[in-house]
Design a protein around this motif. Structure first.
Motif, PDB file in Angstrom:
ATOM      1  N   ASN A  10      21.277  13.522  21.514  1.00 15.90           N
ATOM      2  CA  ASN A  10      20.291  13.208  20.479  1.00 15.90           C
ATOM      3  C   ASN A  10      20.724  13.714  19.102  1.00 15.90           C
ATOM      4  OD1 ASN A  10      18.382  12.020  22.267  1.00 15.90           O
ATOM      5  ND2 ASN A  10      17.816  14.073  22.951  1.00 15.90           N
ATOM      6  N   ILE A  11      21.036  15.011  19.035  1.00 14.39           N
ATOM      7  CA  ILE A  11      21.367  15.603  17.745  1.00 14.39           C
ATOM      8  C   ILE A  11      22.799  15.266  17.325  1.00 14.39           C
ATOM      9  CG2 ILE A  11      21.806  17.825  16.605  1.00 14.39           C
ATOM     10  CD1 ILE A  11      18.898  17.229  16.575  1.00 14.39           C
ATOM     11  N   GLY A  12      23.743  15.461  18.242  1.00 19.30           N
ATOM     12  CA  GLY A  12      25.140  15.192  17.902  1.00 19.30           C
ATOM     13  C   GLY A  12      25.365  13.729  17.559  1.00 19.30           C
ATOM     14  N   ASN A  30      31.912  15.163  24.157  1.00 17.89           N
ATOM     15  CA  ASN A  30      30.881  15.608  25.087  1.00 17.89           C
ATOM     16  C   ASN A  30      31.549  16.531  26.100  1.00 17.89           C
ATOM     17  OD1 ASN A  30      32.224  13.859  26.807  1.00 17.89           O
ATOM     18  ND2 ASN A  30      30.591  12.322  26.847  1.00 17.89           N
ATOM     19  N   SER A  31      30.958  16.685  27.276  1.00 17.78           N
ATOM     20  CA  SER A  31      31.535  17.625  28.249  1.00 17.78           C
ATOM     21  C   SER A  31      32.580  16.949  29.132  1.00 17.78           C
ATOM     22  CB  SER A  31      30.428  18.202  29.128  1.00 17.78           C
ATOM     23  OG  SER A  31      29.939  17.214  30.023  1.00 17.78           O
ATOM     24  N   ARG A  32      32.751  15.636  28.958  1.00 18.02           N
ATOM     25  CA  ARG A  32      33.571  14.860  29.904  1.00 18.02           C
ATOM     26  C   ARG A  32      34.779  14.236  29.208  1.00 18.02           C
ATOM     27  NH1 ARG A  32      29.291  10.841  31.202  1.00 18.02           N
ATOM     28  NH2 ARG A  32      28.268  11.704  29.362  1.00 18.02           N
ATOM     29  N   ASP A  33      35.399  13.319  29.918  1.00 11.50           N
ATOM     30  CA  ASP A  33      36.540  12.591  29.369  1.00 11.50           C
ATOM     31  C   ASP A  33      36.097  11.810  28.127  1.00 11.50           C
ATOM     32  OD1 ASP A  33      38.444  10.340  28.982  1.00 11.50           O
ATOM     33  OD2 ASP A  33      39.333  11.111  30.836  1.00 11.50           O
ATOM     34  N   ALA A  66      26.181  20.777  19.150  1.00  8.42           N
ATOM     35  CA  ALA A  66      24.861  20.263  19.544  1.00  8.42           C
ATOM     36  C   ALA A  66      24.866  20.043  21.041  1.00  8.42           C
ATOM     37  CB  ALA A  66      24.546  18.970  18.795  1.00  8.42           C
ATOM     38  N   ILE A  67      24.917  21.148  21.750  1.00  3.96           N
ATOM     39  CA  ILE A  67      24.992  21.151  23.211  1.00  3.96           C
ATOM     40  C   ILE A  67      23.885  22.059  23.751  1.00  3.96           C
ATOM     41  CG2 ILE A  67      27.483  20.770  23.150  1.00  3.96           C
ATOM     42  CD1 ILE A  67      27.909  23.733  23.723  1.00  3.96           C
ATOM     43  N   PRO A  68      23.598  21.962  25.038  1.00  2.06           N
ATOM     44  CA  PRO A  68      22.661  22.952  25.592  1.00  2.06           C
ATOM     45  C   PRO A  68      23.244  24.346  25.351  1.00  2.06           C
ATOM     46  CG  PRO A  68      23.116  21.191  27.164  1.00  2.06           C
ATOM     47  CD  PRO A  68      24.095  21.030  26.049  1.00  2.06           C
TER      48      PRO A  68
HETATM   49  N1  LIG Z   1      16.557  17.008  20.741  1.00  2.00           N
HETATM   50  C1  LIG Z   1      16.171  17.520  19.575  1.00  2.00           C
HETATM   51  O1  LIG Z   1      15.341  16.937  18.873  1.00  2.00           O
HETATM   52  C2  LIG Z   1      16.795  18.815  19.117  1.00  2.00           C
HETATM   53  C3  LIG Z   1      16.470  19.249  17.829  1.00  2.00           C
HETATM   54  C4  LIG Z   1      17.069  20.396  17.334  1.00  2.00           C
HETATM   55  C5  LIG Z   1      17.971  21.106  18.118  1.00  2.00           C
HETATM   56  N2  LIG Z   1      18.237  20.678  19.386  1.00  2.00           N
HETATM   57  C6  LIG Z   1      19.201  21.471  20.167  1.00  2.00           C
HETATM   58  O2  LIG Z   1      20.460  20.819  20.035  1.00  2.00           O
HETATM   59  C7  LIG Z   1      21.192  20.920  21.244  1.00  2.00           C
HETATM   60  C8  LIG Z   1      21.494  19.514  21.732  1.00  2.00           C
HETATM   61  O3  LIG Z   1      20.265  18.845  21.981  1.00  2.00           O
HETATM   62  P1  LIG Z   1      20.225  17.309  22.286  1.00  2.00           P
HETATM   63  O4  LIG Z   1      18.802  16.927  22.356  1.00  2.00           O
HETATM   64  O5  LIG Z   1      21.123  16.573  21.348  1.00  2.00           O
HETATM   65  O6  LIG Z   1      20.855  17.312  23.764  1.00  2.00           O
HETATM   66  P2  LIG Z   1      21.325  16.075  24.639  1.00  2.00           P
HETATM   67  O7  LIG Z   1      20.826  14.799  24.094  1.00  2.00           O
HETATM   68  O8  LIG Z   1      21.045  16.437  26.048  1.00  2.00           O
HETATM   69  O9  LIG Z   1      22.934  16.089  24.443  1.00  2.00           O
HETATM   70  C9  LIG Z   1      23.690  17.174  24.850  1.00  2.00           C
HETATM   71  C10 LIG Z   1      25.157  16.836  24.629  1.00  2.00           C
HETATM   72  O10 LIG Z   1      25.906  18.038  24.860  1.00  2.00           O
HETATM   73  C11 LIG Z   1      27.030  17.686  25.659  1.00  2.00           C
HETATM   74  N3  LIG Z   1      27.494  18.849  26.401  1.00  2.00           N
HETATM   75  C12 LIG Z   1      26.851  19.534  27.386  1.00  2.00           C
HETATM   76  N4  LIG Z   1      27.608  20.545  27.812  1.00  2.00           N
HETATM   77  C13 LIG Z   1      28.747  20.506  27.101  1.00  2.00           C
HETATM   78  C14 LIG Z   1      29.941  21.269  27.112  1.00  2.00           C
HETATM   79  N5  LIG Z   1      30.079  22.321  27.933  1.00  2.00           N
HETATM   80  N6  LIG Z   1      30.940  20.929  26.260  1.00  2.00           N
HETATM   81  C15 LIG Z   1      30.797  19.871  25.435  1.00  2.00           C
HETATM   82  N7  LIG Z   1      29.689  19.112  25.369  1.00  2.00           N
HETATM   83  C16 LIG Z   1      28.690  19.418  26.207  1.00  2.00           C
HETATM   84  C17 LIG Z   1      26.523  16.590  26.549  1.00  2.00           C
HETATM   85  O11 LIG Z   1      27.605  15.901  27.083  1.00  2.00           O
HETATM   86  P3  LIG Z   1      27.533  15.218  28.549  1.00  2.00           P
HETATM   87  O12 LIG Z   1      26.818  13.918  28.374  1.00  2.00           O
HETATM   88  O13 LIG Z   1      28.982  15.045  28.907  1.00  2.00           O
HETATM   89  O14 LIG Z   1      26.791  16.183  29.430  1.00  2.00           O
HETATM   90  C18 LIG Z   1      25.714  15.764  25.547  1.00  2.00           C
HETATM   91  O15 LIG Z   1      26.567  14.909  24.839  1.00  2.00           O
HETATM   92  C19 LIG Z   1      20.337  21.746  22.197  1.00  2.00           C
HETATM   93  O16 LIG Z   1      20.714  23.097  22.125  1.00  2.00           O
HETATM   94  C20 LIG Z   1      18.932  21.537  21.655  1.00  2.00           C
HETATM   95  O17 LIG Z   1      18.078  22.622  21.972  1.00  2.00           O
HETATM   96  C21 LIG Z   1      17.688  19.533  19.883  1.00  2.00           C
END
Ligand SMILES: NC(=O)c1ccc[n+]([C@@H]2O[C@H](COP(=O)([O-])OP(=O)(O)OC[C@H]3O[C@@H](n4cnc5c(N)ncnc54)[C@H](OP(=O)(O)O)[C@@H]3O)[C@@H](O)[C@H]2O)c1
Lengths: 211, 88
Positions: A10-12, A30-33, A66-68
């Motif tokens: 979402n964020i990235g 991301n975390s994969r290929d 922008a990852i967990p």
């Molecule tokens: N959602 C929001 O509105 C929001 C707002 C502000 C802040 N945040 C924070 O921003 C962060 C990301 O949130 P999001 O909503 O964008 O999450 P998300 O949509 O679940 O996306 C997470 C991304 O992180 C990647 N990832 C996970 N583990 C990784 C690793 N070890 N190495 C590299 N990439 C990895 C995932 O890749 P895969 O697909 O390969 O797993 C995915 O592309 C979180 O910490 C969240 O709390 C979110």
């Protein structure tokens, strides 16, 4: 500018759209290929390419995370050396697991990241804005007072200046929360977290934070 | 110490104590950033016992030097009875 983005969700993914639109070169991971990102980078156009996290870090003058949050320890510190790192992550124990130093308040979540990336210029931003608002509310043509605020923190003033300029380019206005030790003022459950407010309003909400 | 004096000390600029009372503290005026506002409110609290951030949830008090001064004067002694006692 070359920008690495680790996390293509979402964020990235939203930041990748906004930064390429502003003319920047983006490496997205991301975390994969990286091949799993082929469709997403194709949609972003010629300024974006897919990479591993290490490659995205090596590519970027600025590298957004922008990852967990719990996945931070997977990041290899070496390619982040010297980079301006922008931490968009939040600590959600239910998702990330309990981290004692964060629960006790001994460290901010971005402070924890900075300890893992000792040679990076770590800042915090984009953590307080819902991704759909990030996608939709930027107003590059509006005066600063009419824009939504994005709180930032960090110990490196020059890095914060670069970040402030990037935030300006995508239509928001950066508000300085302070150093990394002050960044708890923009973590979850504080007044400015999630607040759709102007810079002045954000300034007072940041000042109002209590722990 | 008065609010303008506290402000001058926080800004490290003695001349700030003589600014017009209508000067906005944030944009369109002094443009204080959140870090400075945090320090200003901490100093105000230490000097007067008035916790502006705690009492004024909208922080309207921070509009101008005058509004902050008025807010602090109105709450001086009421917020912290222990401090107010010595003043009466
Ligand atoms: N959602 C929001 O509105 C929001 C707002 C502000 C802040 N945040 C924070 O921003 C962060 C990301 O949130 P999001 O909503 O964008 O999450 P998300 O949509 O679940 O996306 C997470 C991304 O992180 C990647 N990832 C996970 N583990 C990784 C690793 N070890 N190495 C590299 N990439 C990895 C995932 O890749 P895969 O697909 O390969 O797993 C995915 O592309 C979180 O910490 C969240 O709390 C979110």
């Amino acid at each position: 500018m070359r920008i690495g983005i680790v996390g293509a969700g979402n964020i990235g993914g939203t930041l990748a759209t906004l930064f390429t639109r502003s003319g920047h070169e983006v490496a997205l991971a991301n975390s994969r290929d990286p091949r799993t990102l082929a469709g997403q980078v194709a949609a972003l156009g010629p300024r974006a390419h897919a990479a591993t996290a290490a490659e995205a870090a090596a590519f970027g003058e600025v590298v957004v995370l922008a990852i967990p949050l719990g996945a931070y320890a997977d990041l290899p510190p070496e390619p982040f050396a010297g980079r301006i790192v922008v931490d968009a992550n939040n600590y959600y124990p239910a998702r990330d697991g309990r981290i004692a130093e964060l629960d006790s308040g001994a460290l901010t979540s971005t402070g924890l990241l900075a300890r893992h990336l000792p040679d990076a210029r770590v800042t915090k931003a984009f953590n307080t804005i819902h991704w759909e608002h990030l996608r939709d509310l930027g107003r590059p043509d509006a005066p600063a007072a009419d824009r939504r605020a994005i709180p930032i923190a960090g110990d490196d003033a020059a890095a914060k200046a670069v970040l402030t300029d990037l935030i300006d380019q995508i239509g928001f206005t950066a508000v300085d929360t302070g150093l990394l030790v002050d960044s708890w003022r923009q973590q979850p459950d504080t007044p400015v977290y999630g607040a759709e407010v102007s810079a002045d309003q954000a300034t007072v909400l940041i000042a109002q934070a209590r722990r | 110490m008065s609010v303008p004096e506290i402000l001058a000390r926080v800004l490290g600029d003695p001349a700030a104590a003589a600014l017009p009372a209508g000067t906005p503290l944030l944009s369109g005026g002094l443009g204080l950033d959140s870090v400075t506002v945090v320090r200003l409110l901490a100093e105000v609290r230490a000097e007067s016992g008035v916790d502006v951030a705690d009492l004024d949830l909208d922080l309207d008090a921070l509009a101008t030097i005058a509004s902050l001064t008025a807010f602090v004067e109105a709450h001086r002694g009421t917020a912290r009875p222990d401090r107010g006692l010595g003043r009466s």
